[in-house]
Motif scaffolding. Structure first.
Motif, PDB file in Angstrom:
ATOM      1  N   UNK A 239     -25.562   1.937  -5.854  1.00  0.00           N
ATOM      2  CA  UNK A 239     -25.868   1.777  -4.479  1.00  0.00           C
ATOM      3  C   UNK A 239     -27.477   1.357  -4.628  1.00  0.00           C
ATOM      4  N   UNK A 240     -28.203   0.311  -5.073  1.00  0.00           N
ATOM      5  CA  UNK A 240     -29.162   0.198  -5.565  1.00  0.00           C
ATOM      6  C   UNK A 240     -29.203  -1.676  -3.998  1.00  0.00           C
ATOM      7  N   UNK A 241     -30.827  -1.798  -4.217  1.00  0.00           N
ATOM      8  CA  UNK A 241     -31.405  -2.810  -3.652  1.00  0.00           C
ATOM      9  C   UNK A 241     -30.485  -4.490  -3.790  1.00  0.00           C
ATOM     10  N   UNK A 242     -30.027  -4.821  -5.053  1.00  0.00           N
ATOM     11  CA  UNK A 242     -29.323  -5.486  -5.026  1.00  0.00           C
ATOM     12  C   UNK A 242     -27.806  -5.453  -4.600  1.00  0.00           C
ATOM     13  N   UNK A 243     -26.903  -4.445  -4.815  1.00  0.00           N
ATOM     14  CA  UNK A 243     -26.128  -4.436  -4.094  1.00  0.00           C
ATOM     15  C   UNK A 243     -25.807  -4.181  -2.877  1.00  0.00           C
ATOM     16  N   UNK A 244     -27.130  -3.436  -2.472  1.00  0.00           N
ATOM     17  CA  UNK A 244     -27.166  -4.056  -0.672  1.00  0.00           C
ATOM     18  C   UNK A 244     -27.414  -4.841  -0.368  1.00  0.00           C
ATOM     19  N   UNK A 245     -27.970  -6.117  -1.313  1.00  0.00           N
ATOM     20  CA  UNK A 245     -27.663  -7.441  -1.260  1.00  0.00           C
ATOM     21  C   UNK A 245     -25.946  -8.220  -1.154  1.00  0.00           C
TER      22      UNK A 245
ATOM     23  N   UNK B  32     -44.592  -8.879 -18.057  1.00  0.00           N
ATOM     24  CA  UNK B  32     -43.363  -8.010 -17.964  1.00  0.00           C
ATOM     25  C   UNK B  32     -42.076  -9.524 -16.809  1.00  0.00           C
ATOM     26  N   UNK B  33     -41.216  -9.186 -17.698  1.00  0.00           N
ATOM     27  CA  UNK B  33     -40.169  -9.643 -16.738  1.00  0.00           C
ATOM     28  C   UNK B  33     -39.008  -8.840 -16.435  1.00  0.00           C
ATOM     29  N   UNK B  34     -38.515  -8.465 -15.195  1.00  0.00           N
ATOM     30  CA  UNK B  34     -37.428  -7.872 -14.859  1.00  0.00           C
ATOM     31  C   UNK B  34     -36.230  -8.032 -14.581  1.00  0.00           C
ATOM     32  N   UNK B  35     -35.054  -7.219 -14.683  1.00  0.00           N
ATOM     33  CA  UNK B  35     -33.767  -7.669 -14.184  1.00  0.00           C
ATOM     34  C   UNK B  35     -34.144  -7.701 -12.785  1.00  0.00           C
ATOM     35  N   UNK B  36     -33.137  -8.743 -11.993  1.00  0.00           N
ATOM     36  CA  UNK B  36     -32.602  -8.148 -10.693  1.00  0.00           C
ATOM     37  C   UNK B  36     -33.969  -8.312  -9.574  1.00  0.00           C
ATOM     38  N   UNK B  37     -33.449  -9.610  -9.383  1.00  0.00           N
ATOM     39  CA  UNK B  37     -34.109 -10.135  -8.047  1.00  0.00           C
ATOM     40  C   UNK B  37     -34.436  -8.762  -6.565  1.00  0.00           C
TER      41      UNK B  37
ATOM     42  N   UNK C  20     -43.944  -9.655  -9.491  1.00  0.00           N
ATOM     43  CA  UNK C  20     -43.340  -9.425 -10.963  1.00  0.00           C
ATOM     44  C   UNK C  20     -42.171 -10.582 -10.970  1.00  0.00           C
ATOM     45  N   UNK C  21     -42.502 -11.090 -11.951  1.00  0.00           N
ATOM     46  CA  UNK C  21     -41.218 -12.470 -12.543  1.00  0.00           C
ATOM     47  C   UNK C  21     -40.278 -11.347 -12.902  1.00  0.00           C
ATOM     48  N   UNK C  22     -39.463 -12.364 -12.258  1.00  0.00           N
ATOM     49  CA  UNK C  22     -37.899 -11.400 -12.207  1.00  0.00           C
ATOM     50  C   UNK C  22     -36.572 -12.780 -12.663  1.00  0.00           C
ATOM     51  N   UNK C  23     -35.826 -12.182 -13.463  1.00  0.00           N
ATOM     52  CA  UNK C  23     -34.600 -13.152 -14.072  1.00  0.00           C
ATOM     53  C   UNK C  23     -33.302 -12.681 -13.589  1.00  0.00           C
ATOM     54  N   UNK C  24     -32.300 -13.504 -12.533  1.00  0.00           N
ATOM     55  CA  UNK C  24     -31.705 -12.586 -11.592  1.00  0.00           C
ATOM     56  C   UNK C  24     -31.032 -13.390 -11.268  1.00  0.00           C
ATOM     57  N   UNK C  25     -29.478 -12.561 -11.632  1.00  0.00           N
ATOM     58  CA  UNK C  25     -28.520 -13.279 -10.732  1.00  0.00           C
ATOM     59  C   UNK C  25     -28.519 -13.362  -9.219  1.00  0.00           C
ATOM     60  N   UNK C  26     -27.642 -14.347  -8.500  1.00  0.00           N
ATOM     61  CA  UNK C  26     -27.963 -14.495  -6.948  1.00  0.00           C
ATOM     62  C   UNK C  26     -27.219 -13.996  -6.082  1.00  0.00           C
TER      63      UNK C  26
END
Length: 343
Positions: free
Chosen positions: A100-106, A289-294, A305-311
């Motif tokens: 359970x994380x911020x992006x999993x909640x999305x 810094x580039x971080x996975x998951x928006x 923070x610059x992010x690379x992420x799936x929608x």
């Protein structure tokens, strides 16, 4: 005479499904299974409260939903009664997430909203633990669900997951986030192509990345993230002649001006920021810094923070649409970059 609440209502303390939704599902299932018939009296709010140690507001919320949908009725001074046995059956989904994380909640919010209130969702988290994942599936009756929606990421033991997942009827199976090699039959999936996604998005970022001397991927030894992320990173760096390294532990890495980091884990992002501050290195100028998951937090942290992420929202909506339309497609989910001050 009021029916025994223990016979009608099942509350699973390990499930992440809200308890009011579990009560709704229990009552509607009892009606469908003819454990409850028209004019049967339901357990009182006080009885459920005492027996299951659930808040009054939770129980009332469930009963209010059932009333609003004309499934039950309330009689002042007497209680709640079954009003109809004609219940339109929505999907019954077992939803299994690795964490359970911020992006999993999305994903969950988009999935449940797209399916609507008629859907019954049993939501479980197995914490990247294959043994817990296997136990949850083995304890559930296949006939209780119309769909099994699964995110499959494990810290260890994942090689055996294919055997467990292959036992699920493929007509009921939807795989999210990660492809599973060796899975047979016709099933649905919405996935990230980790190697291709990272390679392509870094190619889009090449002008920004050229401002840095070395690219560093923080990839812990003990992680559920797929090795294909490293493959995509190495392929990009080799093809475009970038100096690079793969770091297992950000706490032991030598941080130098001109380094640009890609991090996968939130804890590593925090440690990287702390170490840059300790060395008085300016993020976005001396260090990239580039971080996975928006996530929402990354929009404001350090002015962004610059992010690379799936929608993630689209991933959840697509999975729900597969259920509604009975689709058996395999669809890659979009992957994109959001530029902010950290790069």
């Amino acid at each position: 005479m009021s029916k025994d609440s223990a016979e009608l209502i099942i509350i699973d303390e390990y499930s992440k499904t809200p308890k009011y939704r579990q009560i709704i599902s229990s009552i509607t299932n009892s009606i469908q299974q003819e454990k409850l018939k028209i004019d049967d009296k339901l357990p009182s709010v006080n009885k459920i409260l005492i027996e299951f140690d659930i808040s009054r507001d939770t129980i009332v919320k469930a009963y209010d939903y059932l009333k609003a949908n004309k499934i039950i009725k309330s009689v002042p001074g007497k209680g709640y009664y079954v009003m109809t046995n004609d219940i339109s059956t929505g999907p019954r989904v077992l939803l299994l997430f690795n964490k359970l994380s911020a992006h999993k909640k999305i994903i969950y919010d988009a999935f449940s909203m797209e399916l609507g209130e008629q859907a019954a969702i049993d939501f479980y988290i197995y914490n990247n633990d294959f043994k817990l994942f296997k136990r949850i599936l083995q304890e559930k009756e296949e006939s209780d669900y119309t769909h099994f929606v699964i995110i499959s990421h494990f810290l260890e033991g994942g090689n055996s997951a294919i055997e467990v997942i292959n036992e699920i009827p493929k007509s009921k199976l939807i795989i999210l986030d990660k492809k599973i090699d060796g899975l047979t039959g016709e099933y649905a999936s919405v996935y990230q192509d980790f190697e291709k996604d990272l390679y392509q998005v870094l190619t889009e970022m090449i002008e920004k990345l050229s401002n840095y001397e070395r690219l560093k991927l923080i990839f812990p030894n003990y992680t559920y993230h797929p090795e294909s992320i490293k493959n995509g990173f190495q392929k990009f760096c080799d093809e475009f002649a970038f100096k690079y390294s793969i770091i297992n532990d950000v706490n032991t890495d030598d941080i130098n001006e001109g380094d640009a980091y890609i991090n996968l884990m939130e804890d590593d992002l925090v440690q990287l920021i702390k170490r840059c501050r300790e060395q008085n290195l300016t993020i976005g100028k001396q260090i990239g810094i580039i971080s996975y998951n928006e996530t929402l937090l990354k929009e404001i942290l350090l002015d962004g923070i610059t992010t690379i992420s799936t929608d993630f929202e689209l991933l959840g909506k697509t999975a729900a649409s597969f259920i509604k339309t009975k689709t058996k497609a395999h669809i890659p989910n979009p992957f994109h970059v959001k530029y902010r001050a950290s790069l």
